[in-house]
Scaffold this motif. Structure first.
Motif, mmCIF file in Angstrom:
data_model
loop_
_atom_site.group_PDB
_atom_site.id
_atom_site.type_symbol
_atom_site.label_atom_id
_atom_site.label_comp_id
_atom_site.label_asym_id
_atom_site.label_seq_id
_atom_site.Cartn_x
_atom_site.Cartn_y
_atom_site.Cartn_z
ATOM 1 N N VAL A 1 65.432 -34.754 26.177
ATOM 2 C CA VAL A 1 64.764 -33.752 25.330
ATOM 3 C C VAL A 1 63.939 -32.817 26.217
ATOM 4 O O VAL A 1 63.970 -31.591 26.046
ATOM 5 N N GLY A 2 63.212 -33.382 27.171
ATOM 6 C CA GLY A 2 62.454 -32.554 28.120
ATOM 7 C C GLY A 2 63.355 -31.622 28.895
ATOM 8 O O GLY A 2 63.007 -30.464 29.154
ATOM 9 N N LEU A 3 64.536 -32.105 29.259
ATOM 10 C CA LEU A 3 65.511 -31.287 29.976
ATOM 11 C C LEU A 3 65.918 -30.073 29.146
ATOM 12 O O LEU A 3 66.008 -28.954 29.672
ATOM 13 N N VAL A 4 66.131 -30.265 27.869
ATOM 14 C CA VAL A 4 66.509 -29.145 26.996
ATOM 15 C C VAL A 4 65.387 -28.109 26.946
ATOM 16 O O VAL A 4 65.625 -26.910 27.128
ATOM 17 N N PHE A 5 64.157 -28.572 26.744
ATOM 18 C CA PHE A 5 63.038 -27.627 26.673
ATOM 19 C C PHE A 5 62.814 -26.923 28.013
ATOM 20 O O PHE A 5 62.566 -25.714 28.048
ATOM 21 N N ALA A 6 62.914 -27.659 29.109
ATOM 22 C CA ALA A 6 62.747 -27.036 30.423
ATOM 23 C C ALA A 6 63.879 -26.045 30.692
ATOM 24 O O ALA A 6 63.644 -24.976 31.273
ATOM 25 N N GLY A 7 65.086 -26.385 30.269
ATOM 26 C CA GLY A 7 66.208 -25.465 30.436
ATOM 27 C C GLY A 7 66.010 -24.171 29.665
ATOM 28 O O GLY A 7 66.256 -23.075 30.188
ATOM 29 N N VAL A 8 65.533 -24.293 28.442
ATOM 30 C CA VAL A 8 65.223 -23.095 27.648
ATOM 31 C C VAL A 8 64.101 -22.304 28.330
ATOM 32 O O VAL A 8 64.142 -21.069 28.390
ATOM 33 N N GLY A 9 63.114 -23.012 28.864
ATOM 34 C CA GLY A 9 62.038 -22.346 29.597
ATOM 35 C C GLY A 9 62.564 -21.578 30.795
ATOM 36 O O GLY A 9 62.124 -20.453 31.071
ATOM 37 N N LEU A 10 63.507 -22.179 31.524
ATOM 38 C CA LEU A 10 64.094 -21.477 32.672
ATOM 39 C C LEU A 10 64.807 -20.200 32.243
ATOM 40 O O LEU A 10 64.695 -19.173 32.912
ATOM 41 N N VAL A 11 65.521 -20.276 31.135
ATOM 42 C CA VAL A 11 66.204 -19.083 30.631
ATOM 43 C C VAL A 11 65.169 -18.010 30.309
ATOM 44 O O VAL A 11 65.322 -16.847 30.681
#
Length: 138
Positions: free
Chosen positions: A81-91
């Protein structure tokens, strides 16, 4: 095999610090590091994440053996779940809009802080909820 409950909480404390610095500085690269840490934790379990390794090699020998254990699956799901949020943050930070990066990073920071400060893991609770729902529908 169950894991020491202190490990994921330590990882959440480091994650809280990293994500707070990301919000203060807007550092894409620091968020990329945190995204990698989440990816390693999601793929191999929290013990394989950089913070899990640091806990196992440096922290745990100084604080003594564990007295409480937990199943590794909920923290691993929380890493995903953290990976998804961090990935969206990177975008958001990389391509825009910047508010998306700030919002996604802020939400991940809030979840990490809850775990670090109070031992309440939102991702773990989501895992348990998903398990309950999927078991009922089968």
């Amino acid at each position: 095999m169950d894991i020491d409950v202190r490990g994921p909480r330590f990882g959440a404390a480091v994650t809280t610090l990293v994500l707070a610095i990301v919000l203060i500085t807007g550092s894409f690269w620091l968020l990329a590091w945190q995204t990698l840490a989440f990816a390693l934790g999601a793929a191999g379990g929290v013990g394989r994440s950089p913070y899990g390794r640091l806990f196992r090699k440096v922290v745990r020998p100084r604080i003594g053996p564990p007295t409480e254990f937990e199943s590794p699956e909920p923290p691993r799901f929380a890493q995903a779940v953290g990976l998804v949020f961090a990935g969206v943050g990177l975008v958001g930070f990389g391509l825009g809009p910047e508010w998306l990066g700030l919002a996604a990073t802020g939400l991940a920071l809030a979840a990490a802080f809850l775990n670090a400060a109070f031992g309440y893991c939102l991702g773990c609770e989501m895992y348990l909820l998903v398990r309950r729902v999927t078991v009922r529908t089968q």
